[in-house]
Enzyme design. Structure first.
Site: not given
Ligand SMILES: Cc1ncc(CO)c(N)n1
Length: 221
Positions: A48, A88, A140, A210
């Site tokens: 991520d 983040e 999001e 996702e």
């Molecule tokens: C895969 C993914 N989807 C959404 C977000 C939301 O910011 C993230 N950080 N990573």
């Protein structure tokens, strides 16, 4: 999730099955019930981090389309979202250090690369602001809904994962997602049918990507 009669909420209802596959995935459900495999969690964390680097460029492309195509105050919401990605990325670095995940050594796995390629396609100036902001909203929202569930009543989320869940599951993040939803709904209400159709396709593509991202985190594929 909070239906207010807009197109966004209508799509979540029409495509309930796909929405739930993305937001109640075995990976995040296992965080909530405490059975999460920590190796999988660490894999997700590293993947991520690299995703968010690509996501920054995507949000910048949404901002650019906003500046060119919208005369409203949307810019401030999107700019706020972009700014929070700076925080983040720092958060990921701190968290990775706690879990001994070496971010420098991460190479993106195939589902991650596929998602990042989809995000890169928004660089094309032909893709409208309406499609881009709808995509941004649902990306999001999947995280918001998934992680909020991990801290809702009855959870057995391990203490060391709470920081992660709160990052996206907090009431503040929910408000931010709701403001993106309002923008998307307003754009969709004013868009021609072919643009609405493209936005719905992008919405569904995000749900697939996702789900694929969680699958990848669970199983190293
Ligand atoms: C895969 C993914 N989807 C959404 C977000 C939301 O910011 C993230 N950080 N990573």
């Amino acid at each position: 999730m909070d239906g207010d009669g807009g197109t966004a909420a209508a799509w979540m209802a029409t495509h309930r099955g796909m929405y739930e596959r993305a937001t109640r995935h075995p990976f995040t459900v296992s965080i909530r019930d405490g059975s999460i495999d920590l190796a999988a969690f660490k894999r997700w964390l590293g993947q991520d981090y690299t995703f968010v680097q690509g996501f920054v460029a995507f949000v910048a492309s949404v901002l650019l389309k906003c500046c060119k195509e919208s005369d409203s105050s949307d810019m401030e919401t999107i700019l706020g979202g972009l700014a929070s990605l700076s925080d983040e990325l720092s958060w990921f670095k701190k968290e990775a250090a706690k879990w001994s995940v070496d971010l420098a050594g991460i190479s993106p796995l195939s589902s991650n690369m596929e998602y990042c390629r989809f995000l890169q396609s928004f660089d094309d100036p032909e893709i409208s602001y309406t499609v881009a902001i709808t995509t941004f909203w649902i990306i999001e929202t999947v995280y918001q809904d998934s992680f909020a569930f991990c801290i809702e009543e009855g959870n057995k989320t391990p203490g060391e994962l709470l920081r992660t869940c709160q990052r996206w599951g907090s009431p503040e993040f929910k408000l931010y997602c709701q403001s993106l939803q309002q923008i998307a709904d307003r754009c969709l209400a004013n868009a021609p049918p072919d643009v609405v159709k493209s936005a719905e396709e992008a919405f569904l593509r995000v749900l697939e990507l996702e789900t694929g991202f969680w699958d990848m985190s669970s199983s190293q594929s």
